[in-house]
Design a protein around this motif. Structure first.
Motif, short mmCIF file in Angstrom:
data_model
loop_
_atom_site.label_atom_id
_atom_site.label_comp_id
_atom_site.label_asym_id
_atom_site.label_seq_id
_atom_site.Cartn_x
_atom_site.Cartn_y
_atom_site.Cartn_z
N UNK A 179 10.51 10.11 -0.51
CA UNK A 179 9.19 10.09 0.13
C UNK A 179 8.63 8.68 0.15
N UNK A 180 8.00 8.35 1.28
CA UNK A 180 7.20 7.12 1.37
C UNK A 180 5.74 7.55 1.47
N UNK A 181 4.96 7.17 0.46
CA UNK A 181 3.57 7.62 0.32
C UNK A 181 2.62 6.46 0.55
N UNK A 182 1.69 6.63 1.47
CA UNK A 182 0.61 5.67 1.66
C UNK A 182 -0.43 5.94 0.58
N UNK A 183 -0.59 5.02 -0.35
CA UNK A 183 -1.47 5.29 -1.49
C UNK A 183 -2.95 5.13 -1.14
N UNK A 184 -3.27 4.69 0.09
CA UNK A 184 -4.67 4.62 0.51
C UNK A 184 -5.13 5.95 1.07
N UNK A 185 -4.40 6.49 2.05
CA UNK A 185 -4.84 7.74 2.67
C UNK A 185 -3.96 8.93 2.30
N UNK A 186 -2.94 8.71 1.46
CA UNK A 186 -2.07 9.75 0.93
C UNK A 186 -1.20 10.43 1.98
N UNK A 187 -1.00 9.81 3.13
CA UNK A 187 -0.06 10.36 4.10
C UNK A 187 1.36 10.14 3.60
N UNK A 188 2.26 11.06 3.99
CA UNK A 188 3.61 11.06 3.47
C UNK A 188 4.62 11.14 4.61
N UNK A 189 5.70 10.39 4.45
CA UNK A 189 6.83 10.48 5.38
C UNK A 189 8.10 10.57 4.55
N UNK B 213 0.81 -1.22 0.00
CA UNK B 213 0.00 0.00 0.00
C UNK B 213 0.85 1.26 0.00
N UNK B 214 2.13 1.14 -0.29
CA UNK B 214 3.00 2.31 -0.26
C UNK B 214 3.77 2.46 -1.57
N UNK B 215 4.08 3.71 -1.89
CA UNK B 215 4.99 4.04 -2.99
C UNK B 215 6.16 4.79 -2.40
N UNK B 216 7.35 4.48 -2.85
CA UNK B 216 8.55 5.22 -2.47
C UNK B 216 8.99 6.00 -3.69
#
Length: 205
Positions: free
Chosen positions: A126-136, A113-116
């Motif tokens: 960036x590590x992007x949660x593709x479900x809720x679009x939160x970013x770290x 569920x993540x894109x880097x």
């Protein structure tokens, strides 16, 4: 190039594409590929005997640089529009995520569920949660100097930074495993191929 022995998960890695007029092909797995041409303005998805034209916007605004499969959908990274776009098998747009907090996204890999995503001019990963679009933001043992190319294997994600020719290794969850200097004179890109990490060298061609 130099081949480093690493496991491969077929169809889960994205391959960076140069912004040149000549055609470049991205292997997507499952006997599918994406062909990019005209400086990243045109993308053709070759899928099960069909050729599907994928459009992310006006040609003068489009610079597609990387792609991967997410289930049955193709995911494209548009460097110019700073956007990830998901396309259904019939070529229609399923969704997109804007990446306006990146200066110039250059490559990405999908992991569950993540894109880097590598930001080459922002010097960030960036590590992007593709479900809720939160970013770290992911950090390595050294600052990221021109992060440009990513490859994902079964055990880790590797990032190439062009400014210092370093390979930065991360767990699939995004934790740093440290970095090392590439032995190549001018490394230009990474790809996971047949169970190995392939590093392209611009200088030695």
């Amino acid at each position: 190039g130099i081949l480093l022995s690493t496991p491969l998960v077929a169809g889960t890695t994205a391959t960076r594409v140069e912004l040149v007029s000549a055609a470049r092909a991205i292997a997507l797995g499952k006997n599918q590929r994406l062909q990019i041409s005209d400086h990243g303005r045109q993308a053709l998805w070759y899928r099960h005997g069909s050729t599907i034209n994928l459009t992310t916007g006006a040609a003068n605004e489009t610079r597609i640089v990387a792609a991967a499969l997410d289930g049955d959908n193709a995911v494209l990274l548009d460097r110019s529009q700073r956007r990830l776009s998901w396309f259904r098998p019939d070529g229609t747009l399923a969704r997109h995520i804007d990446l306006t907090d990146l200066l110039e996204p250059a490559d990405f890999v999908l992991n569950g569920d993540h894109a880097v995503i590598a930001d080459v001019h922002g010097h960030r990963l960036m590590r992007l949660d593709i479900r809720n679009e939160t970013r770290t933001w992911l950090e390595s043992d050294l600052p990221l100097n021109g992060p440009a190319s990513l490859a994902k294997t079964r055990e880790r994600i590797t990032l190439l930074t062009l400014g210092d020719r370093r390979l930065h290794h991360f767990t699939l969850a995004g934790h740093s495993l440290g970095s090392e200097v590439s032995t190549l004179t001018m490394p230009g890109g990474l790809a996971a191929v047949n169970g190995q990490l392939l590093i392209m060298d611009r200088c030695q061609k």
